[in-house]
Design an enzyme around this catalytic site. Structure first.
Site, mmCIF file in Angstrom:
data_model
loop_
_atom_site.group_PDB
_atom_site.id
_atom_site.type_symbol
_atom_site.label_atom_id
_atom_site.label_comp_id
_atom_site.label_asym_id
_atom_site.label_seq_id
_atom_site.Cartn_x
_atom_site.Cartn_y
_atom_site.Cartn_z
ATOM 1 N N GLU A 174 9.953 -30.179 38.934
ATOM 2 C CA GLU A 174 9.121 -29.260 39.724
ATOM 3 C C GLU A 174 7.633 -29.659 39.736
ATOM 4 O O GLU A 174 6.756 -28.831 39.523
ATOM 5 C CB GLU A 174 9.285 -27.830 39.214
ATOM 6 C CG GLU A 174 10.675 -27.280 39.444
ATOM 7 C CD GLU A 174 10.829 -25.813 39.100
ATOM 8 O OE1 GLU A 174 9.888 -25.196 38.528
ATOM 9 O OE2 GLU A 174 11.899 -25.241 39.397
ATOM 10 N N GLU A 293 18.908 -26.798 39.953
ATOM 11 C CA GLU A 293 18.620 -25.452 39.448
ATOM 12 C C GLU A 293 18.991 -24.454 40.537
ATOM 13 O O GLU A 293 18.439 -24.501 41.633
ATOM 14 C CB GLU A 293 17.147 -25.262 39.061
ATOM 15 C CG GLU A 293 16.738 -25.955 37.772
ATOM 16 C CD GLU A 293 15.347 -25.550 37.305
ATOM 17 O OE1 GLU A 293 14.965 -24.369 37.507
ATOM 18 O OE2 GLU A 293 14.655 -26.409 36.745
#
Length: 501
Positions: A174, A293
């Site tokens: 991320e 995710e």
């Protein structure tokens, strides 16, 4: 109103062979995922390594093919060298991503040992937040090089003569997020990801790499982030990551149950961006996706904001899942299977205690949350080819999303077992849904079983004291009539219809 739904599938019209790794999961050094989750020395079920046997038993039920580790936001401050070698020499660190103290008593080699006990592969992430190219090549050398170099011989001195041979690696986590340690622009991340990828593959040319896509579809840089990152890394990585969580913040269940349609839009947009860069580079290579995710996450947000910092393994992100959450997880699984030609890996985040299908109490029991069941059914019965679903269904509109079919469904053909498994969710909150499945190309059909997960209370949860409040039964009413399967899907239900063909 009189509802109805029909799905036609043909064995010659396949989306793709499903990569088993689409049923992967995730363990991060966060909350009680590791400590008092998978690892609790002194627990009555713990083995000689401190791994909880009751938790391993539940994980083996799920048949998890791959587990991402050690993060997540955690990895962007991760010094892997702190986690190997004699435990008494390991350093305690302030862990800044989640504001806790990391003892490093469970480290890289322990996770590899645990993964073997869990019958799963390791998807290892490298730190491209506070570290970079040098660290990336060193950890691959420590892990995968046989012997005769500093890092490989250090591994051997730690008791691991044979290399770990980890084949799947994530290039950070991320990195588009301002919350991330070492947050970077797309160009900054693209450069370091490229250079890290090069040296990692120079150490071990057999590994596969995952570049960071956007942290969510709502990020302001999406999808320009993907295009820029792939402009740098396209020739050196095999996968691009997607992350997405959903929550019923407004207590609007019809909209919540429709979120998987937005998930499909996300997948399509990322795939199109990959194909744009493929065309731009005149490449013959197809970029695949790793949805590493995904889950429902919102129940624990308020409690997490009140948590005191610098504890050791406090209860963070411990969502207690209800029946409607299980339905959303089921629709998300179907969404990925409908795009299994591009989504080759995925990780339900996470596996134990932290937004997880499995919960434990410290020193106590372990139990299955509601979301355990659709995940388990998909993993166990969803191996084979995903078939193109031609669905006719009545629809509804919400304030945000229109034309939402009451039926969400996909069929999986397992040629080896001569079975077709249909996963189906009835989104209607008040009425059952008559469902016809046309299997015209298969020759004959017999229903093996019809599993149903249903509850009169959408907010019903499983707890340690009441672990079986929401559990599936196999009393569904699917029947075969020639090459047609007829069933009634109960209101707000997850269904697994297994057919011998």
């Amino acid at each position: 109103m009189s509802l109805k739904a029909k799905m036609i599938v043909d064995k010659d019209f396949a989306i793709s062979e499903i990569d088993d790794r689409i049923y992967g999961s995730f363990i991060e050094h966060l909350g009680r995922a590791v400590y008092n989750g998978i690892y609790e020395p002194g627990h009555t079920t713990a083995d000689e390594n401190g791994f909880r046997g009751d938790v391993l038993g539940l994980i083996n039920e799920l048949q998890v093919p791959i587990v991402r580790y050690p993060g997540g936001n955690f990895v962007s401050g991760y010094n892997w060298e702190d986690t190997v070698g004699p435990k008494e020499l390991r350093k305690r660190r302030l862990e800044l991503a989640w504001r806790v103290v990391e003892t490093n008593q469970f480290g890289f080699n322990e996770f590899v040992d645990w993964a073997k006990k869990a019958n799963t592969q390791v998807m290892m992430a490298v730190n491209l937040g506070t570290r970079g190219i040098d660290d990336a090549r060193n950890i691959v050398e420590y892990s995968n090089h046989a012997s005769g170099s500093y890092w490989s011989d250090l591994r051997r001195s730690h008791g691991y003569e044979q290399p770990h041979n980890i084949k799947t690696w994530c290039l950070g986590n991320e990195m588009d997020g301002p919350w991330q340690i070492g947050h970077k622009t797309a160009a900054e991340y693209g450069r370091i990801a490229l250079e890290s990828a090069k040296v990692m593959k120079w150490v071990d040319p057999t590994i596969e790499l995952v570049a960071c896509g956007s942290s969510a579809i709502g990020m302001p840089t999406f999808p320009e982030w993907e295009a820029t990152v792939l402009d740098h890394t396209y020739d050196h990585v095999e996968y691009l990551s997607l992350h997405q969580y959903y929550g019923n913040h407004e207590n609007d269940t019809p909209t919540f149950l429709a979120r998987s349609l937005q998930m499909e839009d996300f997948i399509r947009t990322v795939a199109a961006t990959c194909d744009y860069i493929k065309a731009k580079k005149r490449s013959k290579k197809k970029m695949f996706l790793s949805f590493d995710e995904w889950n429902v996450w919102f129940h624990s947000n308020e409690a997490d904001r009140k948590m005191d910092p610098w504890q050791i393994a406090p209860p963070q992100l411990e969502d207690v899942y209800n029946h409607e959450d299980a339905l959303v997880v089921g629709t998300m699984l179907i969404a990925m299977l409908k795009h299994s030609d591009r989504v080759k890996m995925a990780c339900l985040a996470q596996l134990v205690n932290v937004i997880a299908p499995i919960m434990t109490s410290n020193g106590g029991g372990a139990w299955r949350q509601t979301i355990f069941y659709p995940y388990m059914h998909a993993s166990v019965f969803g191996r084979g080819k995903a078939l193109v679903p031609l669905v006719q269904s009545d629809k509804y509109d919400t304030k945000e999303i229109t034309d939402v079919p009451y039926l969400e469904s996909i069929a999986i053909h397992n040629e080896e077992k001569e079975e077709v498994t249909i996963f189906a969710v009835n989104r209607h909150l008040e009425e059952s849904l008559p469902f016809e499945i046309d299997l015209r190309s298969f020759g004959s059909a017999t229903v093996i079983e019809h599993i149903v997960l249903e509850s009169d209370d959408l907010k019903a949860v499983n707890t340690e004291l009441q672990p079986n409040r929401v559990v599936p039964h196999n009393s569904g009413n699917a029947t075969a009539d020639g090459l047609s399967i007829q069933a009634s899907l109960p209101k707000a239900s997850w269904n697994v219809i297994r057919v011998k063909v």
